[in-house]
Motif scaffolding. Structure first.
Motif, mmCIF file in Angstrom:
data_model
loop_
_atom_site.group_PDB
_atom_site.id
_atom_site.type_symbol
_atom_site.label_atom_id
_atom_site.label_comp_id
_atom_site.label_asym_id
_atom_site.label_seq_id
_atom_site.Cartn_x
_atom_site.Cartn_y
_atom_site.Cartn_z
ATOM 1 N N PRO A 135 0.814 -1.231 0.000
ATOM 2 C CA PRO A 135 0.000 0.000 0.000
ATOM 3 C C PRO A 135 0.838 1.268 0.000
ATOM 4 O O PRO A 135 0.458 2.273 -0.610
ATOM 5 N N LEU A 136 1.994 1.239 0.689
ATOM 6 C CA LEU A 136 2.869 2.414 0.690
ATOM 7 C C LEU A 136 3.396 2.677 -0.712
ATOM 8 O O LEU A 136 3.409 3.829 -1.174
ATOM 9 N N ILE A 137 3.833 1.627 -1.404
ATOM 10 C CA ILE A 137 4.351 1.803 -2.758
ATOM 11 C C ILE A 137 3.275 2.362 -3.683
ATOM 12 O O ILE A 137 3.529 3.261 -4.489
ATOM 13 N N ILE A 138 2.062 1.856 -3.565
ATOM 14 C CA ILE A 138 0.958 2.372 -4.383
ATOM 15 C C ILE A 138 0.746 3.852 -4.112
ATOM 16 O O ILE A 138 0.581 4.658 -5.046
ATOM 17 N N ALA A 139 0.777 4.244 -2.839
ATOM 18 C CA ALA A 139 0.581 5.659 -2.487
ATOM 19 C C ALA A 139 1.726 6.520 -3.002
ATOM 20 O O ALA A 139 1.507 7.638 -3.494
ATOM 21 N N LEU A 140 2.962 6.017 -2.908
ATOM 22 C CA LEU A 140 4.109 6.784 -3.401
ATOM 23 C C LEU A 140 4.044 6.958 -4.917
ATOM 24 O O LEU A 140 4.337 8.040 -5.440
ATOM 25 N N VAL A 141 3.671 5.901 -5.623
ATOM 26 C CA VAL A 141 3.548 5.990 -7.077
ATOM 27 C C VAL A 141 2.493 7.026 -7.460
ATOM 28 O O VAL A 141 2.712 7.872 -8.338
ATOM 29 N N LYS A 142 1.353 6.987 -6.793
ATOM 30 C CA LYS A 142 0.292 7.956 -7.090
ATOM 31 C C LYS A 142 0.759 9.379 -6.792
ATOM 32 O O LYS A 142 0.452 10.315 -7.546
ATOM 33 N N TYR A 143 1.499 9.554 -5.710
ATOM 34 C CA TYR A 143 2.015 10.886 -5.374
ATOM 35 C C TYR A 143 2.971 11.375 -6.456
ATOM 36 O O TYR A 143 2.889 12.532 -6.902
ATOM 37 N N LEU A 144 3.872 10.508 -6.900
ATOM 38 C CA LEU A 144 4.822 10.894 -7.942
ATOM 39 C C LEU A 144 4.111 11.180 -9.259
ATOM 40 O O LEU A 144 4.509 12.091 -10.007
ATOM 41 N N GLN A 145 3.066 10.423 -9.543
ATOM 42 C CA GLN A 145 2.310 10.660 -10.779
ATOM 43 C C GLN A 145 1.628 12.021 -10.761
ATOM 44 O O GLN A 145 1.515 12.661 -11.807
ATOM 45 N N THR A 146 1.176 12.479 -9.595
ATOM 46 C CA THR A 146 0.570 13.818 -9.507
ATOM 47 C C THR A 146 1.600 14.904 -9.779
ATOM 48 O O THR A 146 1.239 16.015 -10.157
ATOM 49 N N LYS A 147 2.874 14.588 -9.571
ATOM 50 C CA LYS A 147 3.946 15.547 -9.821
ATOM 51 C C LYS A 147 4.556 15.353 -11.214
ATOM 52 O O LYS A 147 5.604 15.948 -11.522
ATOM 53 N N SER A 148 3.917 14.481 -12.024
ATOM 54 C CA SER A 148 4.362 14.203 -13.404
ATOM 55 C C SER A 148 5.770 13.613 -13.444
ATOM 56 O O SER A 148 6.516 13.826 -14.413
ATOM 57 N N ILE A 149 6.135 12.872 -12.398
ATOM 58 C CA ILE A 149 7.409 12.163 -12.394
ATOM 59 C C ILE A 149 7.215 10.818 -13.072
ATOM 60 O O ILE A 149 6.276 10.079 -12.772
ATOM 61 N N SER A 150 8.110 10.474 -13.996
ATOM 62 C CA SER A 150 8.027 9.198 -14.704
ATOM 63 C C SER A 150 8.672 8.119 -13.836
ATOM 64 O O SER A 150 9.898 7.994 -13.770
ATOM 65 N N VAL A 151 7.842 7.360 -13.131
ATOM 66 C CA VAL A 151 8.317 6.364 -12.174
ATOM 67 C C VAL A 151 7.967 4.964 -12.665
ATOM 68 O O VAL A 151 6.938 4.749 -13.311
ATOM 69 N N GLY A 152 8.842 4.011 -12.375
ATOM 70 C CA GLY A 152 8.588 2.611 -12.660
ATOM 71 C C GLY A 152 8.782 1.796 -11.399
ATOM 72 O O GLY A 152 9.365 2.270 -10.417
ATOM 73 N N VAL A 153 8.306 0.563 -11.409
ATOM 74 C CA VAL A 153 8.403 -0.315 -10.250
ATOM 75 C C VAL A 153 8.931 -1.672 -10.694
ATOM 76 O O VAL A 153 8.577 -2.168 -11.778
ATOM 77 N N ILE A 154 9.780 -2.264 -9.872
ATOM 78 C CA ILE A 154 10.204 -3.641 -10.091
ATOM 79 C C ILE A 154 9.879 -4.472 -8.855
ATOM 80 O O ILE A 154 9.706 -3.936 -7.757
ATOM 81 N N SER A 155 9.787 -5.775 -9.043
ATOM 82 C CA SER A 155 9.486 -6.677 -7.946
ATOM 83 C C SER A 155 10.013 -8.062 -8.294
ATOM 84 O O SER A 155 10.195 -8.392 -9.475
ATOM 85 N N ARG A 156 10.239 -8.871 -7.282
ATOM 86 C CA ARG A 156 10.592 -10.263 -7.526
ATOM 87 C C ARG A 156 9.433 -11.001 -8.185
ATOM 88 O O ARG A 156 9.626 -11.875 -9.008
ATOM 89 N N GLY A 157 8.197 -10.649 -7.790
ATOM 90 C CA GLY A 157 7.030 -11.361 -8.306
ATOM 91 C C GLY A 157 6.854 -12.687 -7.610
ATOM 92 O O GLY A 157 6.856 -13.747 -8.253
ATOM 93 N N TYR A 158 6.686 -12.632 -6.294
ATOM 94 C CA TYR A 158 6.626 -13.853 -5.490
ATOM 95 C C TYR A 158 5.519 -14.790 -5.977
ATOM 96 O O TYR A 158 4.392 -14.365 -6.211
#
Length: 336
Positions: free
Chosen positions: A69-92
């Motif tokens: 949930p924190l990552i989702i909130a951070l991504v949404k915050y960065l998107q409001t600032k028009s920052i081009s953000v990506g995410v990686i994960s192991r994919g458990y």
């Protein structure tokens, strides 16, 4: 394996005296972890350095801490600032070993349940893979203009160089008995927090403080798994959960005045129809993460039980300090 996981979780919660028997295993676990870490600190093994800044968001405990949930909130915050953000994960739990992009129609079997949830909530460019460096390369191959990459977990994955790391701490569970796995639920000793950027996940919203790095989860009313606008009146329900710390979910349902019959499963549980069909006498409420798998199962089986399943949406609320710290990071990395 899942039964053992549940048994360990219950033993940690009750601080069972039987845990003392696991002390030798914890010492072995700690020794191996420290040795692997030292290989990278002494440069006997090389870490992958990404061409863009990487922020690792992880925890030092086994089980749920609120990281996703924190990552989702951070991504949404960065998107409001028009920052081009990506995410990686192991994919458990994914079946494939090669890195893969996470698409809107990706399945939990192909990429993992949490990546499906993250992309479903944000639409962020995302890649998964046990080798985080390869996941980053794949992500940048398709999205070369990314300015920042957030690693979902990977705090102990020292093969990946990180430019910053945030550690999520569950303010309710804390650190249990303070012991390393399996005697306790610590992945690393508490000294790992020294000098780290810590975000406290506290469900007790009345203790919320804008001046400290905190977050909490704000629930909405349950919604039907298969869509629709029906409302579910407060009543006795089955709480079905396959997350790392199911008691938080059960308590949230109780706070919403539901009477909960608890049905916990192991973290990242692969649900089957048999898990649900015996629960038809009451409404079933599950988490957003579990709903990812249940929707896939519903498409595969077309069973009527899924019309009796509801999802509890939650939204991570960040203190102003978290947003300010993210702004500081962007300034440090020269991102605008």
């Amino acid at each position: 394996m899942k039964k053992l996981e549940l048994a360990l979780t219950q033993a940690w919660q009750k601080n069972s005296p039987m845990l003392k028997l696991l002390s030798p295993l914890s010492a072995l676990y700690g020794g191996i972890s420290q040795y692997r870490k030292s290989l990278y600190l002494t440069h006997k093994k090389q870490s992958y350095h990404a061409p863009v800044p990487v922020l690792v968001v992880g925890n030092i405990t086994v089980g749920g801490s609120g990281k996703t949930p924190l990552i989702i909130a951070l991504v949404k915050y960065l998107q409001t600032k028009s920052i081009s953000v990506g995410v990686i994960s192991r994919g458990y739990g994914r079946k494939q070993s090669t890195p893969a992009l996470v698409q809107a129609d990706s399945t939990p079997q192909a990429v993992g349940d949490e990546p499906c949830l993250i992309v479903g909530e944000t639409g962020v460019p995302m890649a998964v893979g046990a080798n985080r460096g390869q996941a980053i390369e794949l992500l940048l191959q398709h999205y070369p203009d990314l300015q920042l990459i957030i690693s979902d977990d990977g705090l102990q994955h020292y093969a990946l160089h990180r430019d910053a790391e945030w550690i999520v701490v569950d303010g309710v569970r804390g650190f249990g008995n303070g012991k390393l796995f399996p005697q306790g639920f610590l992945r690393e000793p508490l000294s790992r927090l020294d000098g780290a950027m810590v975000v406290y996940h506290d469900a007790r919203t009345h203790l919320y403080d804008d001046k400290t790095m905190r977050m909490y989860l704000a629930p909405s009313q349950p919604v039907p798994l298969l869509g629709g606008c029906q409302s579910l009146p407060t009543q006795q329900v089955y709480g079905v959960s396959g997350i790392g710390y199911p008691d938080r979910f059960f308590q949230t349902l109780a706070d919403l005045h539901f009477t909960v019959v608890k049905k916990p499963f192991g973290d990242h549980h692969d649900f089957t129809l048999d898990d649900l069909v015996s629960l038809s006498d009451l409404p079933i409420i599950t988490t957003s993460k579990d709903a990812v798998k249940l929707r896939t199962l519903a498409k595969q089986t077309s069973h009527s039980i899924f019309e009796n399943v509801w999802v509890l949406p939650v939204q991570s609320v960040l203190s102003q300090a978290v947003c300010d710290k993210m702004d500081e990071l962007l300034l440090k990395f020269g991102i605008d």
